[in-house]
Design a protein around this motif. Structure first.
Motif, PDB file in Angstrom:
ATOM      1  N   VAL A 120      90.112 -14.964 -62.371  1.00 39.90           N
ATOM      2  CA  VAL A 120      90.063 -14.667 -60.930  1.00 39.90           C
ATOM      3  C   VAL A 120      88.898 -13.975 -60.633  1.00 39.90           C
ATOM      4  CG1 VAL A 120      91.448 -12.869 -59.318  1.00 39.90           C
ATOM      5  CG2 VAL A 120      92.759 -14.397 -60.904  1.00 39.90           C
ATOM      6  N   ARG A 121      88.231 -13.245 -61.459  1.00 34.13           N
ATOM      7  CA  ARG A 121      87.028 -12.339 -61.005  1.00 34.13           C
ATOM      8  C   ARG A 121      85.821 -13.376 -60.972  1.00 34.13           C
ATOM      9  NH1 ARG A 121      82.887 -12.015 -64.555  1.00 34.13           N
ATOM     10  NH2 ARG A 121      84.223 -11.911 -66.508  1.00 34.13           N
ATOM     11  N   GLU A 122      85.755 -14.571 -61.817  1.00 36.31           N
ATOM     12  CA  GLU A 122      84.675 -15.362 -61.750  1.00 36.31           C
ATOM     13  C   GLU A 122      84.931 -16.295 -60.370  1.00 36.31           C
ATOM     14  OE1 GLU A 122      82.026 -16.108 -63.409  1.00 36.31           O
ATOM     15  OE2 GLU A 122      82.223 -14.704 -64.789  1.00 36.31           O
ATOM     16  N   VAL A 123      86.089 -16.450 -59.846  1.00 37.47           N
ATOM     17  CA  VAL A 123      86.629 -17.326 -58.703  1.00 37.47           C
ATOM     18  C   VAL A 123      85.871 -16.338 -57.447  1.00 37.47           C
ATOM     19  CG1 VAL A 123      88.158 -17.841 -56.713  1.00 37.47           C
ATOM     20  CG2 VAL A 123      88.326 -18.587 -59.390  1.00 37.47           C
ATOM     21  N   LEU A 124      86.124 -15.151 -57.354  1.00 33.85           N
ATOM     22  CA  LEU A 124      85.609 -14.181 -56.292  1.00 33.85           C
ATOM     23  C   LEU A 124      84.158 -14.016 -56.489  1.00 33.85           C
ATOM     24  CD1 LEU A 124      86.233 -12.295 -53.991  1.00 33.85           C
ATOM     25  CD2 LEU A 124      86.808 -10.518 -55.522  1.00 33.85           C
ATOM     26  N   GLU A 125      83.669 -14.029 -57.594  1.00 29.79           N
ATOM     27  CA  GLU A 125      82.006 -13.774 -57.789  1.00 29.79           C
ATOM     28  C   GLU A 125      81.288 -15.151 -57.313  1.00 29.79           C
ATOM     29  OE1 GLU A 125      81.204 -12.622 -61.860  1.00 29.79           O
ATOM     30  OE2 GLU A 125      82.029 -10.487 -61.603  1.00 29.79           O
ATOM     31  N   GLU A 126      81.832 -16.200 -57.637  1.00 27.20           N
ATOM     32  CA  GLU A 126      81.160 -17.526 -57.602  1.00 27.20           C
ATOM     33  C   GLU A 126      81.444 -17.965 -56.264  1.00 27.20           C
ATOM     34  OE1 GLU A 126      81.571 -20.111 -60.957  1.00 27.20           O
ATOM     35  OE2 GLU A 126      80.638 -18.767 -62.084  1.00 27.20           O
ATOM     36  N   THR A 127      82.569 -17.860 -55.660  1.00 30.65           N
ATOM     37  CA  THR A 127      82.921 -18.569 -54.449  1.00 30.65           C
ATOM     38  C   THR A 127      83.180 -17.589 -53.236  1.00 30.65           C
ATOM     39  OG1 THR A 127      85.509 -18.510 -54.466  1.00 30.65           O
ATOM     40  CG2 THR A 127      84.203 -20.271 -55.992  1.00 30.65           C
ATOM     41  N   GLY A 128      83.498 -16.302 -53.274  1.00 28.88           N
ATOM     42  CA  GLY A 128      83.562 -15.291 -52.337  1.00 28.88           C
ATOM     43  C   GLY A 128      85.169 -15.502 -51.908  1.00 28.88           C
ATOM     44  N   HIS A 129      85.993 -16.105 -52.559  1.00 30.17           N
ATOM     45  CA  HIS A 129      87.346 -16.311 -52.256  1.00 30.17           C
ATOM     46  C   HIS A 129      88.195 -15.672 -53.211  1.00 30.17           C
ATOM     47  CE1 HIS A 129      87.220 -19.587 -49.146  1.00 30.17           C
ATOM     48  NE2 HIS A 129      85.792 -19.775 -49.703  1.00 30.17           N
ATOM     49  N   HIS A 130      89.362 -14.967 -52.508  1.00 27.79           N
ATOM     50  CA  HIS A 130      90.206 -14.457 -53.197  1.00 27.79           C
ATOM     51  C   HIS A 130      91.296 -15.558 -53.584  1.00 27.79           C
ATOM     52  CE1 HIS A 130      89.125 -10.257 -52.504  1.00 27.79           C
ATOM     53  NE2 HIS A 130      88.680 -10.708 -51.463  1.00 27.79           N
ATOM     54  N   CYS A 131      92.114 -15.373 -54.847  1.00 26.10           N
ATOM     55  CA  CYS A 131      93.148 -16.572 -55.330  1.00 26.10           C
ATOM     56  C   CYS A 131      94.296 -15.898 -55.672  1.00 26.10           C
ATOM     57  CB  CYS A 131      92.448 -17.560 -56.049  1.00 26.10           C
ATOM     58  SG  CYS A 131      91.955 -16.697 -57.561  1.00 26.10           S
ATOM     59  N   ALA A 132      95.288 -16.773 -55.802  1.00 29.96           N
ATOM     60  CA  ALA A 132      96.614 -16.394 -56.132  1.00 29.96           C
ATOM     61  C   ALA A 132      96.635 -17.474 -57.670  1.00 29.96           C
ATOM     62  CB  ALA A 132      97.605 -16.647 -55.025  1.00 29.96           C
ATOM     63  N   PRO A 133      96.427 -16.904 -58.792  1.00 28.17           N
ATOM     64  CA  PRO A 133      96.660 -17.647 -59.915  1.00 28.17           C
ATOM     65  C   PRO A 133      97.812 -18.312 -60.014  1.00 28.17           C
ATOM     66  CG  PRO A 133      96.184 -15.556 -60.497  1.00 28.17           C
ATOM     67  CD  PRO A 133      96.088 -15.442 -58.918  1.00 28.17           C
ATOM     68  N   GLY A 134      98.020 -19.386 -60.438  1.00 24.03           N
ATOM     69  CA  GLY A 134      99.319 -19.932 -60.988  1.00 24.03           C
ATOM     70  C   GLY A 134      99.438 -20.515 -62.326  1.00 24.03           C
ATOM     71  N   GLY A 135      99.833 -21.728 -62.688  1.00 26.53           N
ATOM     72  CA  GLY A 135      99.968 -22.156 -63.989  1.00 26.53           C
ATOM     73  C   GLY A 135      98.789 -22.508 -64.543  1.00 26.53           C
ATOM     74  N   ARG A 136      98.829 -22.417 -66.023  1.00 26.03           N
ATOM     75  CA  ARG A 136      97.775 -22.607 -66.766  1.00 26.03           C
ATOM     76  C   ARG A 136      97.345 -24.218 -66.829  1.00 26.03           C
ATOM     77  NH1 ARG A 136      95.605 -19.911 -71.456  1.00 26.03           N
ATOM     78  NH2 ARG A 136      94.466 -21.769 -71.638  1.00 26.03           N
ATOM     79  N   LEU A 137      96.051 -24.603 -66.877  1.00 28.28           N
ATOM     80  CA  LEU A 137      95.790 -25.750 -66.934  1.00 28.28           C
ATOM     81  C   LEU A 137      95.310 -26.083 -68.346  1.00 28.28           C
ATOM     82  CD1 LEU A 137      94.011 -26.100 -63.454  1.00 28.28           C
ATOM     83  CD2 LEU A 137      96.230 -27.000 -63.948  1.00 28.28           C
ATOM     84  N   PRO A 138      94.838 -27.409 -68.748  1.00 27.67           N
ATOM     85  CA  PRO A 138      94.335 -27.737 -70.068  1.00 27.67           C
ATOM     86  C   PRO A 138      93.113 -26.607 -70.584  1.00 27.67           C
ATOM     87  CG  PRO A 138      94.831 -29.509 -68.924  1.00 27.67           C
ATOM     88  CD  PRO A 138      95.069 -28.588 -68.035  1.00 27.67           C
ATOM     89  N   THR A 139      93.230 -26.217 -71.572  1.00 28.57           N
ATOM     90  CA  THR A 139      91.696 -25.433 -72.045  1.00 28.57           C
ATOM     91  C   THR A 139      90.671 -26.605 -72.315  1.00 28.57           C
ATOM     92  OG1 THR A 139      93.235 -23.481 -72.917  1.00 28.57           O
ATOM     93  CG2 THR A 139      90.702 -24.021 -73.895  1.00 28.57           C
ATOM     94  N   SER A 140      89.442 -26.319 -71.734  1.00 32.45           N
ATOM     95  CA  SER A 140      88.409 -27.118 -72.153  1.00 32.45           C
ATOM     96  C   SER A 140      87.491 -26.626 -73.540  1.00 32.45           C
ATOM     97  CB  SER A 140      87.465 -27.173 -71.092  1.00 32.45           C
ATOM     98  OG  SER A 140      86.519 -28.312 -71.127  1.00 32.45           O
ATOM     99  N   ARG A 141      87.361 -27.292 -74.458  1.00 34.13           N
ATOM    100  CA  ARG A 141      86.399 -27.118 -75.617  1.00 34.13           C
ATOM    101  C   ARG A 141      85.313 -28.115 -75.521  1.00 34.13           C
ATOM    102  NH1 ARG A 141      91.961 -26.401 -76.676  1.00 34.13           N
ATOM    103  NH2 ARG A 141      92.349 -24.353 -77.443  1.00 34.13           N
ATOM    104  N   TYR A 142      84.245 -27.359 -75.843  1.00 28.91           N
ATOM    105  CA  TYR A 142      82.951 -28.354 -75.959  1.00 28.91           C
ATOM    106  C   TYR A 142      81.849 -27.366 -76.650  1.00 28.91           C
ATOM    107  CZ  TYR A 142      82.147 -26.016 -71.656  1.00 28.91           C
ATOM    108  OH  TYR A 142      81.917 -25.156 -70.453  1.00 28.91           O
ATOM    109  N   PRO A 143      80.979 -28.204 -77.259  1.00 28.99           N
ATOM    110  CA  PRO A 143      79.728 -27.352 -77.732  1.00 28.99           C
ATOM    111  C   PRO A 143      78.581 -26.948 -76.801  1.00 28.99           C
ATOM    112  CG  PRO A 143      79.408 -29.586 -78.448  1.00 28.99           C
ATOM    113  CD  PRO A 143      80.667 -29.393 -77.612  1.00 28.99           C
ATOM    114  N   VAL A 144      78.049 -25.697 -76.712  1.00 29.69           N
ATOM    115  CA  VAL A 144      76.815 -25.124 -75.989  1.00 29.69           C
ATOM    116  C   VAL A 144      75.793 -24.621 -77.014  1.00 29.69           C
ATOM    117  CG1 VAL A 144      76.374 -23.595 -74.285  1.00 29.69           C
ATOM    118  CG2 VAL A 144      78.546 -24.827 -74.073  1.00 29.69           C
ATOM    119  N   ASP A 145      74.957 -25.510 -76.891  1.00 30.33           N
ATOM    120  CA  ASP A 145      73.689 -24.817 -77.976  1.00 30.33           C
ATOM    121  C   ASP A 145      74.062 -24.733 -79.367  1.00 30.33           C
ATOM    122  OD1 ASP A 145      71.954 -24.799 -75.476  1.00 30.33           O
ATOM    123  OD2 ASP A 145      72.628 -22.678 -75.111  1.00 30.33           O
TER     124      ASP A 145
END
Length: 149
Positions: free
Chosen positions: A66-91
């Protein structure tokens, strides 16, 4: 500097999995036909994705999303259900991003250092615009959840 004195980055242990959270932000289409999803453009990576970011130390993943949505989009939101978790390598390290469906409840975008543009797109257009094919999994799960409700 001793190993104990090396600061840990937020969102992960020094050598462990990078933990992050985000949302597939959606709203009813202005014309009343279907929904639109919000994609963010990150100039650092020149990519289109969903709003997400690393967890702060001790932060609940849903609260981080929720914090990231507000920081990156300026929008408040009502979180609902979980979606799939994404897993991948970074560096060379594993990254795990927990996602939620989240309905936009108000706000407005202002460009910032992390995100210079957002787009509200119909699902088919979003599917094509997403930079990473792995992000399509969250979009599909959101649409399935909305269809089921």
């Amino acid at each position: 500097m001793s190993r104990e004195a090396v600061p840990r980055e937020s969102g992960h242990a020094r050598t462990g999995t990078v933990r992050a959270a985000g949302c597939v932000l959606w709203r009813r289409a202005p014309d009343g036909n279907g929904v639109e999803v919000c994609l963010v453009h990150r100039p650092r990576y020149d990519d289109w994705s969903f709003p997400k970011g690393k967890l702060k130390r001790g932060e609940d993943p849903r609260a981080a999303a929720v914090r990231e949505v507000l920081e990156e989009t300026g929008h408040h939101c009502a979180p609902g259900g979980r979606l799939p978790t994404s897993r991948y390598p970074v560096d060379g390290r594993p990254k795990e991003v927990a996602y939620w469906a989240a309905e936009a409840t108000g706000g407005s975008f202002t460009a910032n250092d992390e995100v210079d543009r957002i787009l509200w797109l119909a699902p088919d257009a979003a599917r094509v615009r997403l930079t990473q094919p792995r992000d399509v999994r969250q979009l599909t799960a959101l649409l399935d959840a909305l269809d089921a409700s």
